[in-house]
Scaffold this motif. Structure first.
Motif, mmCIF file in Angstrom:
data_model
loop_
_atom_site.group_PDB
_atom_site.id
_atom_site.type_symbol
_atom_site.label_atom_id
_atom_site.label_comp_id
_atom_site.label_asym_id
_atom_site.label_seq_id
_atom_site.Cartn_x
_atom_site.Cartn_y
_atom_site.Cartn_z
ATOM 1 N N GLU A 2 0.781 -1.312 0.054
ATOM 2 C CA GLU A 2 -0.021 0.029 0.001
ATOM 3 C C GLU A 2 0.863 1.366 -0.051
ATOM 4 O O GLU A 2 0.585 2.170 -0.774
ATOM 5 N N ARG A 5 2.301 1.639 -3.580
ATOM 6 C CA ARG A 5 0.919 2.320 -4.414
ATOM 7 C C ARG A 5 0.904 3.655 -4.052
ATOM 8 O O ARG A 5 0.743 4.679 -5.080
ATOM 9 N N GLU A 40 2.552 -2.675 -10.619
ATOM 10 C CA GLU A 40 2.815 -1.392 -9.477
ATOM 11 C C GLU A 40 3.286 -0.461 -10.099
ATOM 12 O O GLU A 40 3.132 0.714 -9.697
ATOM 13 N N SER A 53 -5.743 -4.407 -9.557
ATOM 14 C CA SER A 53 -6.416 -3.015 -9.472
ATOM 15 C C SER A 53 -7.755 -3.172 -8.838
ATOM 16 O O SER A 53 -8.226 -2.341 -8.185
ATOM 17 N N LYS A 56 -7.707 -4.147 -5.305
ATOM 18 C CA LYS A 56 -7.282 -3.034 -4.505
ATOM 19 C C LYS A 56 -8.589 -1.992 -4.329
ATOM 20 O O LYS A 56 -8.782 -1.450 -3.205
ATOM 21 N N GLU A 57 -9.181 -1.774 -5.534
ATOM 22 C CA GLU A 57 -10.351 -0.924 -5.579
ATOM 23 C C GLU A 57 -11.508 -1.443 -4.525
ATOM 24 O O GLU A 57 -12.193 -0.635 -3.634
ATOM 25 N N GLU A 59 -11.098 -3.384 -2.030
ATOM 26 C CA GLU A 59 -10.351 -3.238 -0.645
ATOM 27 C C GLU A 59 -10.762 -2.004 0.084
ATOM 28 O O GLU A 59 -11.004 -1.697 0.997
#
Length: 159
Positions: A2, A5, A40, A53, A56-57, A59
């Motif tokens: 994270e 990112r 990444e 992706s 992650k969205e 999450e």
């Protein structure tokens, strides 16, 4: 990941071998640009990158995450995740899905397959920088060639 990112510290390096410090973590962590996954770094677009992706969205809008670890193993990072990123996390590990009979399966989620104190004592008994921790997450799908290379790397790191 994270922090990688969010801060993208690999963007301000002059070469792939220049050490990069990852900011705002409980400990100093350095790496080189080639150690960051290409998706990444946003240098190439792959199906796996698209999947990451999307994960992650989801999450970011979820109620929280389940972590296959235990708080006592990495308390600084557990606290960092919840306080700095403002997200909920439930540490339910380590989970080793070795339970095969009905009685053992009924116990899953109530206790770890190994004692957390035993695990920490085992880690403390090892020389610094002598333990390799691998985490492939649940979505990893390796080819036979990739598994072979991982096995060879692990074998050579243990010598």
């Amino acid at each position: 990941m994270e922090s990688v990112r969010l801060y993208e510290p690999f963007k301000n390096v002059s070469s792939d071998s220049e050490p990069i410090a990852l900011p705002n973590l409980p400990h100093d962590i350095t790496f080189i640009k080639t150690q960051v996954n290409p998706h990444e770094r946003r240098e190439i677009e792959t199906d796996m990158g698209k999947l990451f992706s999307e994960v992650k969205e989801s999450e970011l809008i979820s109620y929280g995450v389940i972590v296959n670890s235990f708080y006592e193993l990495e308390p600084e990072y557990s606290n960092h995740y919840t306080k700095v990123f403002g997200r909920r996390a439930w540490h339910i590990g380590p989970l080793l899905l070795c339970n095969v009979d009905i009685e053992d399966k009924a116990e899953r989620g109530k206790k770890a397959s190994i004692d957390k104190h035993e695990c920490i004592e085992w880690l403390k008994s090892k020389k610094p920088n002598s333990v390799v921790y691998l985490c492939f997450v649940s979505m990893t799908n390796f080819t036979v060639a990739q598994l072979y290379k991982i096995a060879m790397g692990l074998e050579s790191s243990g010598q």
